[in-house]
Design an enzyme around this catalytic site. Structure first.
Site, PDB file in Angstrom:
ATOM      1  CE1 TYR A   8      -3.609   2.624   0.665  1.00 27.94           C
ATOM      2  CE2 TYR A   8      -2.292   3.304   2.552  1.00 27.94           C
ATOM      3  CZ  TYR A   8      -3.339   3.530   1.675  1.00 27.94           C
ATOM      4  OH  TYR A   8      -4.120   4.660   1.808  1.00 27.94           O
ATOM      5  CE  LYS A  59       2.415   4.796   8.209  1.00 27.58           C
ATOM      6  NZ  LYS A  59       1.059   4.671   8.651  1.00 27.58           N
ATOM      7  CG  ASP A 101       5.934   3.757   0.478  1.00 29.50           C
ATOM      8  OD1 ASP A 101       6.329   4.471   1.419  1.00 29.50           O
ATOM      9  OD2 ASP A 101       4.729   3.572   0.225  1.00 29.50           O
TER      10      ASP A 101
HETATM   11  N1  PLP Z   1       3.080   4.229   2.163  1.00 26.50           N
HETATM   12  C1  PLP Z   1       3.070   3.323   3.150  1.00 26.50           C
HETATM   13  C2  PLP Z   1       4.081   2.229   3.155  1.00 26.50           C
HETATM   14  C3  PLP Z   1       2.108   3.397   4.150  1.00 26.50           C
HETATM   15  O1  PLP Z   1       2.090   2.474   5.119  1.00 26.50           O
HETATM   16  C4  PLP Z   1       1.156   4.428   4.112  1.00 26.50           C
HETATM   17  C5  PLP Z   1       0.123   4.531   5.145  1.00 26.50           C
HETATM   18  O2  PLP Z   1      -0.052   3.706   5.994  1.00 26.50           O
HETATM   19  C6  PLP Z   1       1.224   5.358   3.072  1.00 26.50           C
HETATM   20  C7  PLP Z   1       2.199   5.236   2.119  1.00 26.50           C
HETATM   21  C8  PLP Z   1       0.234   6.481   3.007  1.00 26.50           C
HETATM   22  O3  PLP Z   1       0.521   7.394   4.020  1.00 26.50           O
HETATM   23  P1  PLP Z   1      -0.620   8.393   4.545  1.00 26.50           P
HETATM   24  O4  PLP Z   1      -1.623   7.579   5.266  1.00 26.50           O
HETATM   25  O5  PLP Z   1       0.144   9.340   5.426  1.00 26.50           O
HETATM   26  O6  PLP Z   1      -1.180   9.074   3.343  1.00 26.50           O
END
Ligand code: PLP
Length: 424
Positions: free
Chosen positions: A141, A263, A235
Site C-alpha cells: 500500500y 510517519k 516506500d
Molecule cells: N506508504 C506506506 C508504506 C504506508 O504504510 C502508508 C500509510 O499507511 C502510506 C504510504 C500512506 O501514508 P498516509 O496515510 O500518510 O497518506
C-alpha cells in the site's frame, strides 16, 4: 459517553463514523474505541478504560504518546505561529537530519502525508524518464492516489483493474502489478513492457501484515531497474526510522533512486517527504518542469515534532536494538502461547515493527497472506481488547513497539495473549 454512543453520533455526521476506513474496526466485527488521551505506551478511551497501545497511531510514535521532548518542541513552535506558507529554518534542519541517514539521497521535499509523497515521487519518476507505466506489488500500500489503487488482472495479457470506484480504467492500465518476493513476475513484466518509468515497493511490507522483502529479491530488483533505465522507489513511509534508523537501507544496504518517508519523520504530526539524487529531484518545480506544491508542506509544528523525534532516535545508539529485542520477545511469547494451543502462528519482527499471521505456512507475498485465518484473528483481537491490549484491527496490519515499553510490560502482554489463545 460510551464508545458505542460516540460511534453512533459520529456516523450521523462523518462518513462511516471515521476519517480513515481501517479505523472502523469492521474487519474484526466490532465498533471502534474513541480515544480520549495517551501517555507513553498507553491510551485511554472515553469510557476511562486504559489500553496498552501497539498501534501507536499506525507507526509515527516511536517514543509513545506525549513524549516530553517532542511535546516541548511542539509547544515552542506553537508559540511562534502555526503556519507561515514561507520557508523556516526548521525545514532545513529536518531535511539535514533525514538525509544524514541516507547519504545516497541528495535532496528532499516535504509534504503532509505519505499519499502525497508516493504520488509526487511517481510523477517525478514519470517526468524524469518520460515514460508512462509504473510497476507496483500486490499487497503493498502506498496511499490512495489514483495510479496506485489498482489490482492485478488475471494474467499478463489482461489489463489491471481499478481497486476503487472513481479510478479511471485508462489510468489503471498504466499500472502493472507483480508478485512480492517473486523476481520472475517482475522480469515477465519488463519483458512485455518497455516503457516502465518506475518500480515502487515497500522494501519491508507492512500493509499485508509484516512481510519483509528478501535481500536477494531487492538486489535483483535494483539490477533490473538499472538495466531498463527504470527508477526504483522505496516506500519507507512506514519502515523509515522504524525498521532501523535507516529503514530497509540500514538493514541490507540496497539503494533506491527515490525514497518516500512519512510517519516517524513527523513525530505524530502531519509530515512526509520524498528524496532522491539531485539530478532527479532538481526536475521538481520551481527548478524543473514537474509540478508539486502544498500550502501546509513543511509546517513548522510538524517539522519541530519531526526534528525532536529524529534527534532522539539518532542520539540513543541502542534504541533500535532495544526495540527489536522487545518486539522479538513479544513475538516469541505469542508463538509459544499459540503453539501450546496447537494454533499455527507465523511471527515476524524487524526493529520496532512486528507482525503475526494465523497461517500454517511462512508468508512471502499477498496470496500467502490471504490464506490466513481471518476469523481466528478477529476473535483473538476481541479477546486481547477485552484484556486491555490495543492491537491493529486487521490481520493485514502490523504492530509497533515504542520506547516507553519494557520487558515487564511485554511479558504481561504475552501472558494475556496466551489466555486469549486459550479462549479461541
Ligand atoms: N506508504 C506506506 C508504506 C504506508 O504504510 C502508508 C500509510 O499507511 C502510506 C504510504 C500512506 O501514508 P498516509 O496515510 O500518510 O497518506
Amino acid at each position: 459517553m460510551t464508545n458505542k454512543k460516540a460511534f453512533k453520533q459520529a456516523c450521523k455526521f462523518i462518513v462511516g463514523g471515521v476519517n480513515s476506513p481501517v479505523r472502523a474496526f469492521s474487519s474484526v466485527g466490532s465498533n471502534p474505541l474513541f480515544i480520549d488521551k495517551g501517555k507513553g505506551a498507553f491510551i485511554s478511551d472515553i469510557e476511562g478504560k486504559s489500553y496498552i497501545d501497539f498501534v501507536q497511531s499506525w507507526g509515527p510514535l516511536l517514543f509513545g504518546h506525549c513524549d516530553k521532548d517532542i511535546t516541548k518542541a511542539c509547544e515552542k513552535a506553537l508559540k511562534k505561529g502555526t503556519s507561515f506558507g514561507a520557508p523556516t529554518l526548521l525545514e532545513t534542519q529536518l531535511a539535514k537530519l533525514v538525509l544524514e541517514n541516507f547519504k545516497h539521497l541528495d535532496k528532499i521535499r516535504f509534504v503532509s502525508s505519505g499519499t502525497e509523497a508516493t504520488m509526487s515521487a511517481i510523477r517525478l519518476a514519470r517526468g524524469f524518464t518520460q515514460r508512462d507505466k509504473i510497476l507496483k506489488f500486490e499487497g503493498c500500500y502506498h496511499g490512495h492516489s489514483d495510479s496506485l489503487l489498482v489490482s492485478a488482472g488475471s494474467g499478463l495479457a489482461t489489463f489491471n483493474t481499478p481497486s476503487s470506484l472513481g479510478v479511471l480504467k485508462d489510468l489503471a492500465k498504466h499500472t502493472l502489478v507483480a508478485s512480492y518476493n517473486d523476481i520472475k513476475s517482475v522480469e515477465a513484466l519488463f519483458d512485455t513492457h518497455k516503457d516502465i518509468a518506475c518500480v515502487i515497493i515497500e522494501p519491508i511490507a507492512g500493509n499485508m501484515g509484516l512481510v519483509p522483502a528478501k535481500a536477494k529479491f531487492l538486489e535483483n530488483l535494483a539490477e533490473l531497474c538499472k538495466k531498463h533505465g527504470t527508477l526504483l522507489i522505496f516506500d519507507e513511509v512506514m519502515s523509515g526510522f522504524r525498521a532501523s534508523l535507516k529503514g530497509s537501507f540500514g538493514i541490507n544496504g540496497i539503494k533506491a533512486d527515490l525514497v518516500t518517508f512519512g510517519k516517524v519523520i513527523g513525530g505524530g504530526l502531519p509530515a512526509a517527504a520524498f528524496a532522491g539524487r539531485a539530478e532527479i529531484m532538481d526536475l521538481l518545480s520551481p527548478l524543473g518542469g514537474v509540478y508539486q506544491a502544498g500550502t501546509l508542506s513543511g509546517n513548522p509544528l510538524a517539522m519541530a515534532a519531526g526534528i525532536a523525534s529524529l534527534k532522539k532516535a539518532m542520539k540513543d545508539k541502542m534504541l533500535y536494538t532495544k526495540l527489536g529485542e522487545l518486539g522479538a520477545r513479544l513475538m516469541k511469547g505469542f508463538k509459544e502461547g499459540a503453539n501450546l494451543k496447537n494454533i499455527a502462528l507465523q511471527t515476524t519482527c524487524i526493529g520496532s515493527m512486528f507482525g503475526f499471521f494465523f497461517n500454517e505456512n511462512e508468508v512471502l507475498n499477498y496470496q500467502d497472506a490471504l490464506k490466513s485465518n481471518l476469523k481466528l484473528f478477529a476473535k483473538f483481537h476481541q479477546a486481547m481488547l477485552k484484556k486491555g491490549v490495543y492491537l491493529a484491527c486487521s490481520q493485514f496490519e502490523i504492530g509497533f513497539i515504542c520506547d516507553k515499553m519494557d520487558k515487564k510490560l511485554i511479558d504481561e502482554v504475552s501472558e494475556k495473549a496466551y489466555e486469549s489463545f486459550k479462549s479461541l
